[in-house]
Design a protein around this motif. Sequence first.
Motif, PDB file in Angstrom:
ATOM      1  N   ASP A  37       0.815  -1.208   0.000  1.00 50.86           N
ATOM      2  CA  ASP A  37       0.000   0.000   0.000  1.00 50.86           C
ATOM      3  C   ASP A  37       0.850   1.259   0.000  1.00 50.86           C
ATOM      4  N   HIS A  38       2.131   1.136   0.318  1.00 52.85           N
ATOM      5  CA  HIS A  38       3.006   2.296   0.434  1.00 52.85           C
ATOM      6  C   HIS A  38       4.028   2.422  -0.694  1.00 52.85           C
ATOM      7  N   LEU A  39       4.325   1.326  -1.380  1.00 51.83           N
ATOM      8  CA  LEU A  39       5.367   1.358  -2.395  1.00 51.83           C
ATOM      9  C   LEU A  39       5.140   0.273  -3.441  1.00 51.83           C
ATOM     10  N   VAL A  40       5.323   0.658  -4.704  1.00 47.71           N
ATOM     11  CA  VAL A  40       5.317  -0.287  -5.817  1.00 47.71           C
ATOM     12  C   VAL A  40       6.627  -0.083  -6.564  1.00 47.71           C
ATOM     13  N   VAL A  41       7.292  -1.195  -6.923  1.00 48.22           N
ATOM     14  CA  VAL A  41       8.541  -1.127  -7.672  1.00 48.22           C
ATOM     15  C   VAL A  41       8.348  -1.909  -8.976  1.00 48.22           C
ATOM     16  N   LEU A  42       8.598  -1.217 -10.093  1.00 50.84           N
ATOM     17  CA  LEU A  42       8.496  -1.804 -11.430  1.00 50.84           C
ATOM     18  C   LEU A  42       9.849  -1.712 -12.115  1.00 50.84           C
ATOM     19  N   VAL A  43      10.196  -2.755 -12.901  1.00 53.32           N
ATOM     20  CA  VAL A  43      11.475  -2.767 -13.601  1.00 53.32           C
ATOM     21  C   VAL A  43      11.252  -3.238 -15.031  1.00 53.32           C
ATOM     22  N   GLY A  44      11.909  -2.542 -15.962  1.00 52.57           N
ATOM     23  CA  GLY A  44      11.844  -2.941 -17.359  1.00 52.57           C
ATOM     24  C   GLY A  44      12.742  -2.055 -18.197  1.00 52.57           C
ATOM     25  N   GLY A  45      13.320  -2.634 -19.224  1.00 46.17           N
ATOM     26  CA  GLY A  45      14.150  -1.855 -20.133  1.00 46.17           C
ATOM     27  C   GLY A  45      15.313  -1.158 -19.462  1.00 46.17           C
ATOM     28  N   GLY A  46      15.836  -1.751 -18.391  1.00 46.32           N
ATOM     29  CA  GLY A  46      16.956  -1.150 -17.684  1.00 46.32           C
ATOM     30  C   GLY A  46      16.568   0.029 -16.806  1.00 46.32           C
ATOM     31  N   VAL A  47      15.270   0.231 -16.599  1.00 41.94           N
ATOM     32  CA  VAL A  47      14.774   1.356 -15.811  1.00 41.94           C
ATOM     33  C   VAL A  47      13.942   0.826 -14.654  1.00 41.94           C
ATOM     34  N   THR A  48      14.032   1.516 -13.517  1.00 43.32           N
ATOM     35  CA  THR A  48      13.187   1.206 -12.366  1.00 43.32           C
ATOM     36  C   THR A  48      12.269   2.391 -12.126  1.00 43.32           C
ATOM     37  N   ILE A  49      10.986   2.095 -11.921  1.00 42.07           N
ATOM     38  CA  ILE A  49       9.998   3.093 -11.541  1.00 42.07           C
ATOM     39  C   ILE A  49       9.457   2.691 -10.184  1.00 42.07           C
ATOM     40  N   THR A  50       9.410   3.657  -9.271  1.00 45.74           N
ATOM     41  CA  THR A  50       8.739   3.405  -8.005  1.00 45.74           C
ATOM     42  C   THR A  50       7.551   4.347  -7.902  1.00 45.74           C
ATOM     43  N   VAL A  51       6.509   3.870  -7.239  1.00 42.55           N
ATOM     44  CA  VAL A  51       5.336   4.686  -6.954  1.00 42.55           C
ATOM     45  C   VAL A  51       5.195   4.690  -5.442  1.00 42.55           C
ATOM     46  N   GLU A  52       5.253   5.878  -4.853  1.00 44.88           N
ATOM     47  CA  GLU A  52       5.299   6.012  -3.397  1.00 44.88           C
ATOM     48  C   GLU A  52       4.048   6.707  -2.876  1.00 44.88           C
ATOM     49  N   HIS A  53       3.519   6.191  -1.776  1.00 46.46           N
ATOM     50  CA  HIS A  53       2.306   6.748  -1.181  1.00 46.46           C
ATOM     51  C   HIS A  53       2.575   8.107  -0.542  1.00 46.46           C
ATOM     52  N   VAL A  54       1.741   9.074  -0.886  1.00 48.39           N
ATOM     53  CA  VAL A  54       1.742  10.391  -0.260  1.00 48.39           C
ATOM     54  C   VAL A  54       0.297  10.653   0.152  1.00 48.39           C
ATOM     55  N   ALA A  55       0.052  10.726   1.459  1.00 46.56           N
ATOM     56  CA  ALA A  55      -1.316  10.787   1.982  1.00 46.56           C
ATOM     57  C   ALA A  55      -2.105  11.981   1.454  1.00 46.56           C
ATOM     58  N   ASP A  56      -1.491  13.132   1.363  1.00 43.22           N
ATOM     59  CA  ASP A  56      -2.223  14.323   0.927  1.00 43.22           C
ATOM     60  C   ASP A  56      -1.882  14.701  -0.507  1.00 43.22           C
ATOM     61  N   HIS A  57      -1.614  13.696  -1.320  1.00 43.08           N
ATOM     62  CA  HIS A  57      -1.239  13.930  -2.714  1.00 43.08           C
ATOM     63  C   HIS A  57      -2.305  14.729  -3.448  1.00 43.08           C
ATOM     64  N   ARG A  58      -1.859  15.742  -4.167  1.00 46.03           N
ATOM     65  CA  ARG A  58      -2.727  16.513  -5.049  1.00 46.03           C
ATOM     66  C   ARG A  58      -2.142  16.418  -6.446  1.00 46.03           C
ATOM     67  N   PRO A  59      -2.931  15.992  -7.438  1.00 44.80           N
ATOM     68  CA  PRO A  59      -2.409  15.871  -8.796  1.00 44.80           C
ATOM     69  C   PRO A  59      -1.944  17.218  -9.342  1.00 44.80           C
ATOM     70  N   PRO A  60      -0.907  17.217 -10.167  1.00 49.38           N
ATOM     71  CA  PRO A  60      -0.461  18.465 -10.778  1.00 49.38           C
ATOM     72  C   PRO A  60      -1.545  19.047 -11.686  1.00 49.38           C
ATOM     73  N   ASP A  61      -1.529  20.346 -11.843  1.00 50.92           N
ATOM     74  CA  ASP A  61      -2.554  21.014 -12.644  1.00 50.92           C
ATOM     75  C   ASP A  61      -1.999  21.450 -14.001  1.00 50.92           C
ATOM     76  N   TRP A  62      -1.690  20.491 -14.818  1.00 50.71           N
ATOM     77  CA  TRP A  62      -1.150  20.751 -16.148  1.00 50.71           C
ATOM     78  C   TRP A  62      -2.157  21.526 -16.975  1.00 50.71           C
ATOM     79  N   PRO A  63      -1.795  22.561 -17.693  1.00 46.55           N
ATOM     80  CA  PRO A  63      -0.446  23.088 -17.839  1.00 46.55           C
ATOM     81  C   PRO A  63      -0.112  24.185 -16.835  1.00 46.55           C
TER      82      PRO A  63
END
Length: 125
Positions: A37-63
């Motif tokens: 629930d706090h961390l996801v680790v993905l690996v592929g193509g020589g790259v690692t992506i992590t997704v980390e839990h932030v309780a008060d996360h607010r999505p960016p307002d692009w643009p």
Amino acid sequence: MTAIARFGAVSFDSSDPRLLGRFYRDLLEFDLRYESDHLVVLVGGGVTITVEHVADHRPPDWPGNDVPKQMHLDLLVDDLDSAEAAAIEHGAVRAEFQPVPDRWRVLIDPAGHPFCLALAPDTAG
């Protein structure tokens, strides 16, 4: 010049790491290496992506920029103290809040972006 660190991962903040992790796993066909629930680790193509839990996360307002874009680099090191000192010598600043300073250090780059110096998995014990 000798590198201070090795690229570790691109890390995304999320209120739901499992959901965002599944999205990137399916989109990129990456392998799931770890999931909680706090961390996801993905690996592929020589790259690692992590997704980390932030309780008060607010999505960016692009643009717009009222809520800026949210991701950071995880840089792998063998020795936290010496890597931190070298990064500071190059212009980084140590963040006041350090959640797990014996495993990783949060630093701020000269433009104000946080990044982490983290022990490599084989040295993290």
